[in-house]
Design a protein around this motif. Structure first.
Motif, PDB file in Angstrom:
ATOM      1  N   HIS A  79      31.866  31.880  23.329  1.00 46.70           N
ATOM      2  CA  HIS A  79      32.938  31.338  24.152  1.00 46.70           C
ATOM      3  C   HIS A  79      34.190  32.157  23.915  1.00 46.70           C
ATOM      4  CE1 HIS A  79      35.059  28.258  26.397  1.00 46.70           C
ATOM      5  NE2 HIS A  79      36.010  28.315  25.500  1.00 46.70           N
ATOM      6  N   VAL A  80      34.902  32.531  25.018  1.00 46.32           N
ATOM      7  CA  VAL A  80      36.156  33.259  24.892  1.00 46.32           C
ATOM      8  C   VAL A  80      37.212  32.585  25.749  1.00 46.32           C
ATOM      9  CG1 VAL A  80      35.135  35.505  24.386  1.00 46.32           C
ATOM     10  CG2 VAL A  80      35.514  34.833  26.752  1.00 46.32           C
ATOM     11  N   GLN A  81      38.452  32.743  25.319  1.00 42.74           N
ATOM     12  CA  GLN A  81      39.595  32.311  26.121  1.00 42.74           C
ATOM     13  C   GLN A  81      40.397  33.550  26.486  1.00 42.74           C
ATOM     14  OE1 GLN A  81      41.292  29.388  23.371  1.00 42.74           O
ATOM     15  NE2 GLN A  81      40.697  27.785  24.809  1.00 42.74           N
ATOM     16  N   LEU A  82      40.848  33.597  27.713  1.00 41.09           N
ATOM     17  CA  LEU A  82      41.508  34.787  28.241  1.00 41.09           C
ATOM     18  C   LEU A  82      42.928  34.442  28.659  1.00 41.09           C
ATOM     19  CD1 LEU A  82      38.554  36.026  30.496  1.00 41.09           C
ATOM     20  CD2 LEU A  82      39.088  36.721  28.152  1.00 41.09           C
ATOM     21  N   VAL A  83      43.887  35.241  28.188  1.00 37.72           N
ATOM     22  CA  VAL A  83      45.289  35.045  28.530  1.00 37.72           C
ATOM     23  C   VAL A  83      45.830  36.344  29.098  1.00 37.72           C
ATOM     24  CG1 VAL A  83      47.577  34.466  27.675  1.00 37.72           C
ATOM     25  CG2 VAL A  83      45.565  33.314  26.725  1.00 37.72           C
ATOM     26  N   GLU A  84      46.340  36.263  30.311  1.00 43.16           N
ATOM     27  CA  GLU A  84      46.798  37.449  31.012  1.00 43.16           C
ATOM     28  C   GLU A  84      48.314  37.620  30.905  1.00 43.16           C
ATOM     29  OE1 GLU A  84      43.693  36.065  34.410  1.00 43.16           O
ATOM     30  OE2 GLU A  84      45.433  37.237  35.032  1.00 43.16           O
ATOM     31  N   SER A  85      48.745  38.854  31.056  1.00 41.23           N
ATOM     32  CA  SER A  85      50.170  39.158  31.108  1.00 41.23           C
ATOM     33  C   SER A  85      50.361  40.421  31.937  1.00 41.23           C
ATOM     34  CB  SER A  85      50.736  39.346  29.703  1.00 41.23           C
ATOM     35  OG  SER A  85      50.080  40.409  29.045  1.00 41.23           O
ATOM     36  N   GLY A  86      51.605  40.641  32.348  1.00 45.13           N
ATOM     37  CA  GLY A  86      51.933  41.896  33.007  1.00 45.13           C
ATOM     38  C   GLY A  86      52.028  41.850  34.514  1.00 45.13           C
ATOM     39  N   GLY A  87      52.015  40.708  35.123  1.00 41.21           N
ATOM     40  CA  GLY A  87      52.156  40.651  36.576  1.00 41.21           C
ATOM     41  C   GLY A  87      53.607  40.805  36.990  1.00 41.21           C
ATOM     42  N   GLY A  88      53.864  40.674  38.276  1.00 39.99           N
ATOM     43  CA  GLY A  88      55.233  40.738  38.727  1.00 39.99           C
ATOM     44  C   GLY A  88      55.383  41.394  40.072  1.00 39.99           C
ATOM     45  N   LEU A  89      56.620  41.820  40.337  1.00 38.20           N
ATOM     46  CA  LEU A  89      56.989  42.421  41.619  1.00 38.20           C
ATOM     47  C   LEU A  89      57.191  43.913  41.422  1.00 38.20           C
ATOM     48  CD1 LEU A  89      57.989  42.137  44.589  1.00 38.20           C
ATOM     49  CD2 LEU A  89      60.279  41.721  43.637  1.00 38.20           C
ATOM     50  N   VAL A  90      56.637  44.696  42.328  1.00 34.49           N
ATOM     51  CA  VAL A  90      56.768  46.145  42.242  1.00 34.49           C
ATOM     52  C   VAL A  90      56.871  46.715  43.652  1.00 34.49           C
ATOM     53  CG1 VAL A  90      54.274  46.511  42.225  1.00 34.49           C
ATOM     54  CG2 VAL A  90      55.771  48.232  41.210  1.00 34.49           C
ATOM     55  N   GLN A  91      57.547  47.829  43.784  1.00 39.06           N
ATOM     56  CA  GLN A  91      57.651  48.480  45.092  1.00 39.06           C
ATOM     57  C   GLN A  91      56.392  49.277  45.401  1.00 39.06           C
ATOM     58  OE1 GLN A  91      61.319  50.764  45.042  1.00 39.06           O
ATOM     59  NE2 GLN A  91      62.361  49.117  46.163  1.00 39.06           N
ATOM     60  N   ALA A  92      56.111  49.407  46.670  1.00 38.53           N
ATOM     61  CA  ALA A  92      54.961  50.197  47.090  1.00 38.53           C
ATOM     62  C   ALA A  92      55.055  51.612  46.517  1.00 38.53           C
ATOM     63  CB  ALA A  92      54.882  50.249  48.604  1.00 38.53           C
ATOM     64  N   GLY A  93      53.926  52.097  46.037  1.00 33.63           N
ATOM     65  CA  GLY A  93      53.864  53.413  45.425  1.00 33.63           C
ATOM     66  C   GLY A  93      54.061  53.391  43.926  1.00 33.63           C
ATOM     67  N   GLY A  94      54.516  52.284  43.411  1.00 33.93           N
ATOM     68  CA  GLY A  94      54.805  52.186  41.994  1.00 33.93           C
ATOM     69  C   GLY A  94      53.601  51.774  41.170  1.00 33.93           C
ATOM     70  N   PRO A  95      53.759  51.813  39.829  1.00 30.49           N
ATOM     71  CA  PRO A  95      52.692  51.416  38.920  1.00 30.49           C
ATOM     72  C   PRO A  95      52.943  50.031  38.332  1.00 30.49           C
ATOM     73  CG  PRO A  95      54.263  52.721  37.709  1.00 30.49           C
ATOM     74  CD  PRO A  95      54.818  52.536  39.105  1.00 30.49           C
ATOM     75  N   LEU A  96      51.868  49.460  37.820  1.00 35.40           N
ATOM     76  CA  LEU A  96      51.956  48.194  37.105  1.00 35.40           C
ATOM     77  C   LEU A  96      50.735  48.099  36.203  1.00 35.40           C
ATOM     78  CD1 LEU A  96      53.842  45.662  37.097  1.00 35.40           C
ATOM     79  CD2 LEU A  96      52.162  44.566  38.594  1.00 35.40           C
ATOM     80  N   ALA A 134      41.858  38.384  24.724  1.00 37.07           N
ATOM     81  CA  ALA A 134      40.773  37.427  24.514  1.00 37.07           C
ATOM     82  C   ALA A 134      40.793  36.871  23.106  1.00 37.07           C
ATOM     83  CB  ALA A 134      39.434  38.096  24.789  1.00 37.07           C
ATOM     84  N   SER A 135      40.541  35.605  23.001  1.00 36.80           N
ATOM     85  CA  SER A 135      40.346  34.981  21.695  1.00 36.80           C
ATOM     86  C   SER A 135      38.903  34.515  21.614  1.00 36.80           C
ATOM     87  CB  SER A 135      41.293  33.798  21.519  1.00 36.80           C
ATOM     88  OG  SER A 135      41.027  32.806  22.489  1.00 36.80           O
ATOM     89  N   GLY A 136      38.450  34.304  20.404  1.00 38.58           N
ATOM     90  CA  GLY A 136      37.055  33.963  20.242  1.00 38.58           C
ATOM     91  C   GLY A 136      36.291  35.150  19.693  1.00 38.58           C
ATOM     92  N   ARG A 137      35.121  34.875  19.265  1.00 38.50           N
ATOM     93  CA  ARG A 137      34.338  35.906  18.606  1.00 38.50           C
ATOM     94  C   ARG A 137      33.575  36.771  19.604  1.00 38.50           C
ATOM     95  NH1 ARG A 137      31.006  33.141  13.849  1.00 38.50           N
ATOM     96  NH2 ARG A 137      30.271  31.803  15.522  1.00 38.50           N
ATOM     97  N   SER A 138      33.238  37.933  19.172  1.00 33.49           N
ATOM     98  CA  SER A 138      32.313  38.800  19.898  1.00 33.49           C
ATOM     99  C   SER A 138      32.861  39.338  21.213  1.00 33.49           C
ATOM    100  CB  SER A 138      30.991  38.071  20.176  1.00 33.49           C
ATOM    101  OG  SER A 138      30.406  37.615  18.983  1.00 33.49           O
ATOM    102  N   PHE A 139      34.176  39.524  21.290  1.00 31.60           N
ATOM    103  CA  PHE A 139      34.761  40.094  22.512  1.00 31.60           C
ATOM    104  C   PHE A 139      34.090  41.404  22.870  1.00 31.60           C
ATOM    105  CE2 PHE A 139      37.824  41.327  25.601  1.00 31.60           C
ATOM    106  CZ  PHE A 139      38.103  42.667  25.380  1.00 31.60           C
ATOM    107  N   SER A 140      33.788  42.212  21.877  1.00 33.43           N
ATOM    108  CA  SER A 140      33.232  43.538  22.146  1.00 33.43           C
ATOM    109  C   SER A 140      31.858  43.478  22.792  1.00 33.43           C
ATOM    110  CB  SER A 140      33.168  44.356  20.858  1.00 33.43           C
ATOM    111  OG  SER A 140      32.296  43.738  19.935  1.00 33.43           O
TER     112      SER A 140
END
Length: 125
Positions: free
Chosen positions: A1-18, A24-30
């Motif tokens: 069992h794993v729990q997933l927490v995301e980050s890094g979203g937002g607003l960006v202009q066309a052509g830009g990077p993000l 992940a928490s929990g064992r055996s992510f790899s």
């Protein structure tokens, strides 16, 4: 069992990077296949990219190939999605997903067992 927490979203202009991150928490992510999906308003959740347990094999949707890169750091239990040359059509809620047994060729969201909370990415023109 794993729990997933995301980050890094937002607003960006066309052509830009993000860059999106998914920790992940929990064992055996790899041992897990990791993937990114996205869902735009009124549309079904669609596959974006997947990476195998080792990080050595990847798979991309045609719509993002050459612009997005999925990677993982098993020592940090984290998967990343580097998004370059963003377009307004990339606007969506992005989700990371995990599954212990799927091959990276699997692109249907119903096949993945574990999901992050989803984060909005908005690309302005």
């Amino acid at each position: 069992h794993v729990q997933l927490v995301e980050s890094g979203g937002g607003l960006v202009q066309a052509g830009g990077p993000l860059r999106r991150s998914c920790a992940a928490s929990g064992r055996s992510f790899s041992r897990y296949t990791m993937a990114w999906f996205r869902q735009a308003p009124g549309k079904e959740r669609e596959f974006v990219a997947a990476i195998d347990w080792s990080g050595g094999i990847t798979n991309y949707a045609d719509s993002v190939k050459g612009r997005f890169t999925i990677s993982r750091d098993n020592a940090k239990n984290t998967v990343y999605l580097q998004m370059n040359s963003l377009k307004p059509d990339d606007t969506a809620v992005y989700y990371c997903a995990a599954d212990r047994w799927l091959a990276i060729s699997h692109q249907r969201f119903l096949e993945y067992d574990y999901w992050g909370q989803g984060t909005q990415v908005t690309v302005s023109s």
